[in-house]
Design a protein around this motif. Structure first.
Motif: not given
Lengths: 146, 427
Positions: B114-119, B79-83
């Motif tokens: 810091x955990x690499x999660x996208x927000x 999702x992060x890559x597509x927006x």
């Protein structure tokens, strides 16, 4: 001939005005100026980058970098640090001129410096006690805001 | 076009364009600046929340009583890559404090923790205040433009009128000037070089005209007196001779011939002097005269005189023809044209008279066209000398017309001589 020149300059003025909105756009880490990359690698080598953006400005775009530990930095288009800010951790040594750190410690021995801003003729620091100090080029205090 | 209008137009047109462009540009700059400020506030707000979130500090209350709101959502890597990582937009945001929706500016920013999660953080700021401000700016720009324009127009008109006063005084003076009617002095109470020059040139010209006019008037007066007297004396002497008892028939016949010739001479002298007076503009008293009434009158008179010729008159009148002219001049003009028509129409011929608002024409039958260039010249008599004619009738008509703003024309159409008189400034 003269008329043509006037019309062209008017059109240019209009086009540039229509782009006045200071939007920012995301960029990749690799697009950051090398000096900025080197700066981050030097002081925050263990921290990951949260995002990088650049102002949509053709002449002198500023780069904004956020690290996952909540530190936010602003660089000029040449990669020179303009502003660094943190919410809790103090700014690493070596970034802020030693004269300023000494001056701050002289006034407030217990506070942390959470932000630092520099431009061509002044330095400004933000302290954990919500004070802001402004210094001139010669590191003399010019102003104090709270 | 009046000079004042021309100047105002050429002065104001580029000014209006430049001012309009300036007004539009400043409005655009202002409204862009206002919008840019909104975006900057949003970015600072967004940066602040992200920094707090990442550094684990307490986040501000979501609905803290202020109008601005935010929320953070989690995204998968896809999702992060597509927006778009940063996105601005307009949206209807719900205002808890107002209990209603309002159009807002929003900013969305994707970031990694810091955990690499996208927000993704979405912040919104209601924009009705900005819209109101922009509207104000627009109105003030328009009002300012209008006021500036009106002020410029007023200044332009006032300064033009003020500075052109000497010129208008001069023009008014010219309108009122008639040679021989001792007019006021040429107005030259100004220190503007151009107007002074105009006034002094006019003064010179007027002085010359006045002196020529005076000279000619004196000459006419002298000539009239010096010629009339001996002619009258001659006539009286002949009449005395004719009354003598020892007169024989042969001498009496000769004396009567001399008497008749002298009569012609007196008439010729009078007519020539009249012609000179007309040309000298010595009949300046004008009044509004209806030529159609004058025409009818003259036709009636001539019908009586030339009744034996059985001439048929055809008058076609659509309206009266009012001309501003001296009364004597009008009767010379009409009388000569009508009389001419009667004289040169043969037994049983037809005279046509047409009258319209701006002129009239008289036509009579003829055999051959007259010389257009010669017909109004003095002493032009193509059909040989007629007994008792001076050859000055049409020359008088011509002079009267020239001096009273009328046009006189001669045409030959369908076997008829046509004389037409037309007011010059109306078609």
């Amino acid at each position: 001939m003269n008329m043509k020149r006037i019309i062209i300059s008017v059109v240019i003025a209009l086009v540039s005005l229509s782009n006045l909105r200071a939007d920012d756009i995301p960029v990749m880490w690799a697009q950051l100026p090398e000096a900025a990359q080197a700066f981050i690698n030097k002081y925050y080598q263990n921290e990951k980058v949260s995002f990088v953006t650049v102002d949509d400005d053709l002449i002198a775009p500023d780069y904004h970098v956020a690290l996952v530990n909540g530190v936010m930095m602003q660089f000029s288009h040449k990669g020179k640090l303009e502003k660094i800010e943190s919410k809790n951790a103090s700014i690493p040594e070596g970034i802020i001129p030693i004269q300023i750190i000494q001056a701050v410690k002289g006034f407030y021995p217990d506070v942390n410096i959470l932000g630092y801003e520099v431009d061509w003729n002044s330095h400004e620091v933000k302290l954990s006690n919500r004070l802001e100090l402004k210094f001139n080029n010669k590191f003399k205090i010019k102003r104090l805001d709270d | 076009m009046k000079l004042a209008y021309k100047i105002i137009l050429t002065f104001l047109t580029p000014l209006v364009l430049a001012l309009g462009l300036w007004g539009w540009l400043s409005y655009r700059t202002m409204s862009e600046k206002i919008h840019a400020d909104t975006d900057l506030i949003l970015r600072d707000y967004s940066d602040d929340i992200i920094m707090r979130f990442l550094s684990g500090k307490e986040l501000p209350e979501r609905f803290n009583g202020a109008y601005n709101t935010y929320y953070i959502e989690s995204l998968t890597a896809e999702e992060a890559a597509s927006v778009n990582a940063v996105e601005y937009g307009e949206a209807e945001a719900f205002l808890r404090s107002q209990e209603e929706f309002a159009s807002s500016r929003i900013r969305k920013q994707v970031f990694q923790d810091s955990e690499g999660n996208f927000r993704r953080l979405t912040v919104s700021l209601p924009t009705f205040e900005q819209e109101v401000l922009v509207e104000h700016v627009l109105w003030w720009t328009i009002i300012l433009f209008a006021v500036l324009l009106l002020a410029l127009l007023a200044i332009c008109i006032v300064s033009l009128n003020y500075n052109m006063r000497p010129l208008y005084r001069l023009l008014k003076w010219i309108d009122g000037y008639q040679p021989g009617l001792h007019a006021d002095k040429v107005p030259s109470d100004t220190d503007i070089v151009e107007f002074r020059k105009l006034a002094s040139t006019l003064e010179e010209a007027v002085t010359r005209i006045e002196s020529q006019y005076e000279e000619r008037k004196i000459f006419i007066g002298n000539a009239s007196h010096e010629l009339q007297t001996p002619l009258a004396v001659c006539n009286n002497r002949i009449e005395m001779l004719l009354e003598r008892p020892d007169l024989n028939e042969e001498i009496a016949t000769e004396l009567i011939k001399i008497h008749r010739s002298l009569g012609g001479l007196v008439r010729l002298n009078k007519t020539l002097l009249l012609l000179s007076k007309i040309e000298n503009g010595q009949f300046p008293q004008t009044s509004e005269i209806d030529l159609s009434a004058l025409l009818q009158e003259n036709i009636k008179l001539n019908q009586e005189i030339y009744g034996h010729k059985n001439i048929c008159i055809d008058v076609e009148s659509t309206s009266g023809c009012v001309v501003s002219i001296d009364e004597q001049m009008a009767s010379i003009l009409v009388g000569n044209l009508v009389k001419n028509a009667f004289i040169y129409t043969s037994q049983g011929g037809q005279i046509e008279v047409k009258i319209w608002e701006s002129g009239f024409s008289i036509s009579n039958p003829g055999t051959a066209p007259l010389d257009k260039d010669m017909v109004f010249r003095r002493f032009y008599q193509p059909s040989g000398r007629r007994e008792g004619a001076t050859g000055l009738g049409l020359a008088l008509v011509y002079s009267v017309c020239i001096n009273n703003g009328l046009d006189v024309n001669y045409d030959f159409e369908n076997g008829r001589h046509i004389f037409s008189v037309i007011l010059k400034n109306s078609k």
